[in-house]
Design a protein around this motif. Structure first.
Motif: not given
Ligand code: NAP
Length: 175
Positions: A22-23, A49-55
């Motif tokens: 995440g950011s 991976e970005t999607y999974r993090t911020a789904r």
């Protein structure tokens, strides 16, 4: 299709703080900038991976007309999340994906991370601009802006202070 990579990073070039996904380190000024900037794009692409993090957050904010495409080698694993025209999953190559989006009359694509997807597009020579928010922090470790080596030259388009210590740098990729 014009492709703009948009990311927030520490001064030493990391898009995550250490191993934390995440950011969350990004400032509220960057979040405002990102929201406003995305209004100028009709499609966006991110890695799985970005999607999974911020789904959860991504699914809460699925407002038309921007089409979000998530790149994954296994789109079938995301069949239940697919919302045609709003949230789609693809294993296409970057060039094929952009051709498909262009064929749907989409013109401005925001590339929204993470490091693997940045490098995939950069090394395919498919990024036109980088809009980097530089936050006043040093992490030493984390996910870097790019996952692979490159030798890309850039031209500075603009520099803007988003907050007292946060800078937005816009670059054009020289081909
Ligand atoms: N600070 C920021 O501005 C910012 C922005 C975005 C992301 N992030 C952070 O960056 C981290 C994620 O970055 P990351 O580099 O680990 O992952 P990523 O680039 O978001 O996604 C990697 C995934 O993309 C898929 N992929 C990779 N190459 C592919 C190809 N050739 N074709 C199809 N799919 C492909 C694979 O998904 P499958 O495993 O499903 O096949 C792979 O696991 C997260 O922590 C995120 O929060 C930060």
């Amino acid at each position: 299709m014009r492709v703009t990579l948009i990311a927030a990073q520490s001064l030493d070039g990391f898009i995550t703080k250490h191993a934390a996904p995440g950011s969350d380190f990004a400032s509220s000024a960057d979040q405002v900038h990102l929201r406003n900037a995305l209004a100028g794009f009709d499609c966006s692409v991110m890695g799985a991976e970005t999607y999974r993090t911020a789904r959860t957050q991504i699914r809460e904010r699925l407002t038309p007309p921007r089409l979000r495409t998530v790149l994954t080698r296994s789109p079938q694993n995301f069949a239940a999340d697919t919302l045609p025209g709003l949230l789609e999953f693809s294993s296409a190559s970057p060039a094929q994906l952009l051709a498909d989006l262009s064929a749907r009359a989409l013109r401005r694509c925001a590339l929204l991370g993470g490091a693997q997807i940045h490098s995939l597009f950069l090394n395919s020579h498919l990024i036109d601009e980088l809009w980097l928010t530089v936050e006043p922090a040093l992490f030493g470790r984390g996910t870097p802006l790019l996952a692979q080596a490159t030798d890309t030259r850039l031209r500075l388009l603009s520099q803007e202070k988003l907050a007292a210590d946060t800078i937005l740098l816009k670059y054009e990729v020289l081909r």
